[in-house]
Design an enzyme around this catalytic site. Sequence first.
Site, mmCIF file in Angstrom:
data_model
loop_
_atom_site.group_PDB
_atom_site.id
_atom_site.type_symbol
_atom_site.label_atom_id
_atom_site.label_comp_id
_atom_site.label_asym_id
_atom_site.label_seq_id
_atom_site.Cartn_x
_atom_site.Cartn_y
_atom_site.Cartn_z
ATOM 1 N N GLU A 1 10.838 -13.672 -100.036
ATOM 2 C CA GLU A 1 10.236 -12.412 -100.475
ATOM 3 C C GLU A 1 11.322 -11.403 -100.821
ATOM 4 O O GLU A 1 12.397 -11.415 -100.214
ATOM 5 C CB GLU A 1 9.359 -11.828 -99.354
ATOM 6 C CG GLU A 1 8.278 -12.755 -98.864
ATOM 7 C CD GLU A 1 7.627 -12.270 -97.580
ATOM 8 O OE1 GLU A 1 6.686 -12.927 -97.124
ATOM 9 O OE2 GLU A 1 8.070 -11.237 -97.027
ATOM 10 N N LYS B 1 13.136 -7.972 -100.534
ATOM 11 C CA LYS B 1 13.265 -7.005 -99.427
ATOM 12 C C LYS B 1 13.216 -5.595 -100.020
ATOM 13 O O LYS B 1 14.201 -5.099 -100.552
ATOM 14 C CB LYS B 1 14.571 -7.222 -98.666
ATOM 15 C CG LYS B 1 14.710 -6.373 -97.413
ATOM 16 C CD LYS B 1 15.977 -6.725 -96.650
ATOM 17 C CE LYS B 1 16.092 -5.899 -95.385
ATOM 18 N NZ LYS B 1 16.179 -4.452 -95.655
ATOM 19 N N ASP C 1 13.107 -1.627 -100.494
ATOM 20 C CA ASP C 1 13.849 -0.535 -99.864
ATOM 21 C C ASP C 1 12.928 0.672 -99.743
ATOM 22 O O ASP C 1 12.890 1.547 -100.608
ATOM 23 C CB ASP C 1 15.079 -0.192 -100.706
ATOM 24 C CG ASP C 1 16.080 0.648 -99.927
ATOM 25 O OD1 ASP C 1 15.922 0.758 -98.700
ATOM 26 O OD2 ASP C 1 17.010 1.190 -100.537
ATOM 27 N N TYR D 1 3.164 -7.736 -97.049
ATOM 28 C CA TYR D 1 3.802 -9.041 -96.901
ATOM 29 C C TYR D 1 3.547 -9.714 -95.559
ATOM 30 O O TYR D 1 4.213 -10.697 -95.218
ATOM 31 C CB TYR D 1 5.311 -8.903 -97.100
ATOM 32 C CG TYR D 1 5.945 -7.750 -96.342
ATOM 33 C CD1 TYR D 1 6.055 -7.766 -94.961
ATOM 34 C CD2 TYR D 1 6.399 -6.632 -97.019
ATOM 35 C CE1 TYR D 1 6.612 -6.711 -94.269
ATOM 36 C CE2 TYR D 1 6.974 -5.570 -96.344
ATOM 37 C CZ TYR D 1 7.085 -5.612 -94.974
ATOM 38 O OH TYR D 1 7.634 -4.559 -94.292
ATOM 39 N N LYS E 1 21.119 -9.732 -97.382
ATOM 40 C CA LYS E 1 21.308 -8.451 -98.059
ATOM 41 C C LYS E 1 22.393 -8.567 -99.122
ATOM 42 O O LYS E 1 23.445 -9.184 -98.898
ATOM 43 C CB LYS E 1 21.660 -7.355 -97.048
ATOM 44 C CG LYS E 1 20.577 -7.159 -95.992
ATOM 45 C CD LYS E 1 20.784 -5.901 -95.189
ATOM 46 C CE LYS E 1 20.338 -4.676 -95.935
ATOM 47 N NZ LYS E 1 20.378 -3.457 -95.104
ATOM 48 N N CYS F 1 41.507 19.974 -82.182
ATOM 49 C CA CYS F 1 40.123 20.051 -82.635
ATOM 50 C C CYS F 1 40.012 21.052 -83.785
ATOM 51 O O CYS F 1 40.453 22.198 -83.652
ATOM 52 C CB CYS F 1 39.221 20.479 -81.475
ATOM 53 S SG CYS F 1 37.492 20.749 -81.968
ATOM 54 N N CYS G 1 37.699 24.192 -82.277
ATOM 55 C CA CYS G 1 38.086 25.088 -81.174
ATOM 56 C C CYS G 1 39.583 25.063 -80.867
ATOM 57 O O CYS G 1 40.055 25.826 -80.024
ATOM 58 C CB CYS G 1 37.285 24.750 -79.910
ATOM 59 S SG CYS G 1 37.719 23.160 -79.171
ATOM 60 N N CYS H 1 37.328 15.724 -78.688
ATOM 61 C CA CYS H 1 37.668 17.019 -78.092
ATOM 62 C C CYS H 1 37.050 17.083 -76.696
ATOM 63 O O CYS H 1 35.828 16.969 -76.560
ATOM 64 C CB CYS H 1 37.127 18.144 -78.976
ATOM 65 S SG CYS H 1 37.253 19.785 -78.210
ATOM 66 N N CYS I 1 33.295 24.179 -77.058
ATOM 67 C CA CYS I 1 33.462 23.812 -78.477
ATOM 68 C C CYS I 1 32.116 23.972 -79.179
ATOM 69 O O CYS I 1 31.157 23.252 -78.840
ATOM 70 C CB CYS I 1 33.972 22.375 -78.585
ATOM 71 S SG CYS I 1 34.347 21.856 -80.261
#
Length: 670
Positions: free
Chosen positions: A113, A115, A117, A225, A312, A406, A409, A424, A430
């Site tokens: 079948e 596939k 999306d 399906y 896929k 970071c 921060c 961090c 932060c």
Amino acid sequence: MSQSSVQDTMDALVKELNQHSYNYYVLAMPTIADYEFDKKLEELSRLEKEHPGFADPDSPTLKVGGDITKNFVTVKHRWPMLSLGNTYNEQDLRDFDERIKKAIGDNFEYVCELKFDGLSISLSYQDNQLLRAVTRGDGTKGDEVTSNVKTISNIPHHLKKADTPPLFEVRGEIFMHRAAFERLNREREELGDIPYANPRNFASGTIKMQDPKEVSKRPLDAFFYSLNTEKEHYKTHWESLQALKTWGFHVSEHTRLSGSIEEVLEFIHHWEKERFKLTYDIDGIVIKVNSFTQQQELGFTAKSPRWAISYKYKAEEVETLLERVSYQVGRTGAVTPVANLKPVLLAGTTVKRATLHNANEIERLDLHFGDSVFVEKGGEIIPKIMNVNLEKRKPGAEKVIYPLNCPECGTLLIRKEGEVAFYCPNDEACPPQIVGKIQHFISRKAMNIDGLGDETIESFYQKGLVNHISDLYVLKDKAESLKTIERFGERSIENMLKGIELSKQMPFEKVLFGLGIRYVGETVARKLALGTRNIDNLAAASLEELTAIDEIGERIAESIIEYFGNPAHMEQINLLKSHGLQFEVVNTVITLESNKLTGKTFVISGVFENHSREELKEMIENNGGKILSSISAKLNYLLAGDNMGPSKLEKAQKLNVPLISEEDLIELLK
């Protein structure tokens, strides 16, 4: 007008209006003005009111939506909607084929079948009436979206066939054709709205809209399906698909019955090229064993069926320029680099950004600003830089260096031994970590607080109303400050405060997950809650005690010890305790029908005459027995039905495991 003339006129109008809808939404080539279309729709509506006996159950006049849905109800799936194992290479398919042959022999077929999306959906029908439509959700339960799904023109509300089971479920995929997606996205841009990234997101967003009348304005389509019934209605998956067609369901004409893995690969190769000629997106091929008996024999893993696999297609790749690199700080403090690219069209969408994952990836690619890079969509979803075209690198180009501090921060970043991500450690100060932590806490899978969303939390933080999770539970004392927030009126405040109050009833495992401890996801939180019973035991647990709990490894245990060793975290937990949140497991008593099967283990295999396998499983468990997935010398009984797989039978006989029938089980329970 005679009765037969009325019927003919109505049938002709239904056919004509459906064709015009297809021309407009799917082909994006309308052949009639909107005014004329509306007039014909009005005429059909008038005739249906005057002659209700001639009305088509799936008339275009019915596809206009119902009442607004404030909240979607969560519904448990009668049959779980499991995901499929994925592969991108042919050898995995050949290995899959060998595993099938080893388990059930050579006498079997595959169904191939496309596939699609889109958005997975399950439709329940009872006595030929559409009962409900439910999204996939987490596979066990999903959102009921019946009113929205009823607006999709090719989904039948009523079935005219008499050979349908009294109760059944049909599984399928809701999607949007590319031409319709592009047209609607242009309209959004003209209105100043942000366009959707792809048709799948547009379809998913549409199904989750609260007003079915708005949903009806967005053209969706669906392919089906899979058929699920209480008792076996057909012997093969292929037969069930043919039945779905005759019942009025939209089944893809490109499905194929294959007798060998070579035929499967031929089908895959054909659609790898031809998929771009379709009016909708597919991202691969699904392969299923045809016989339902053989499917039952092959069984399931915890997450997916052993009798199906998804191949896929590899993503498209394009070349573009790296303009700059930015850095995102997540709620756990992980710092993720993001490549900002010169916009380029990839797999039907415009790509401006791509993930760089971590510092190691930047080093591996040896990235320099201004590099010409090759980009693809990993699994055709997330854009990713695959490599650099070194021939186009400019002399003196500046190397991309991952930061030491970071970006939000300024705290010095750390990376633990054995990990690839820098993060961090300043989780209490932060900004993106604070906001992300609270957003995670209120999320649906955690505390599920109605009336609060990510944007609202962001606004609350900016205005100084929340800096910690515990601050949510004192918002009721800040009503005047809440009123100053834009688009946040009294009704919104009331709903939010009610949602916060109700969250105090959420079980310990949800609270634990909501705390956002690194590596503690939903499943781990559940295991920890059951293993320690309350937050005090968990906080005091040693490394040895934690790793003794099922599925808890050293990395998770160390993260938990580190979390509870922080006084700021313990202060938050004590505040949450004072507000009445649940920090211990509430014992539930399971009442058995009897203890006649206590201590006995069973494996169920084959097809049974009077009960489904699920019914037999419940009978055993309700009387103290335990179901196992495989045969071993410790097994007490193999409950054997018709068409049982030869491998299980052979193994049971070799190990002298007693075989019992459906009738024998009933006798054991008397």
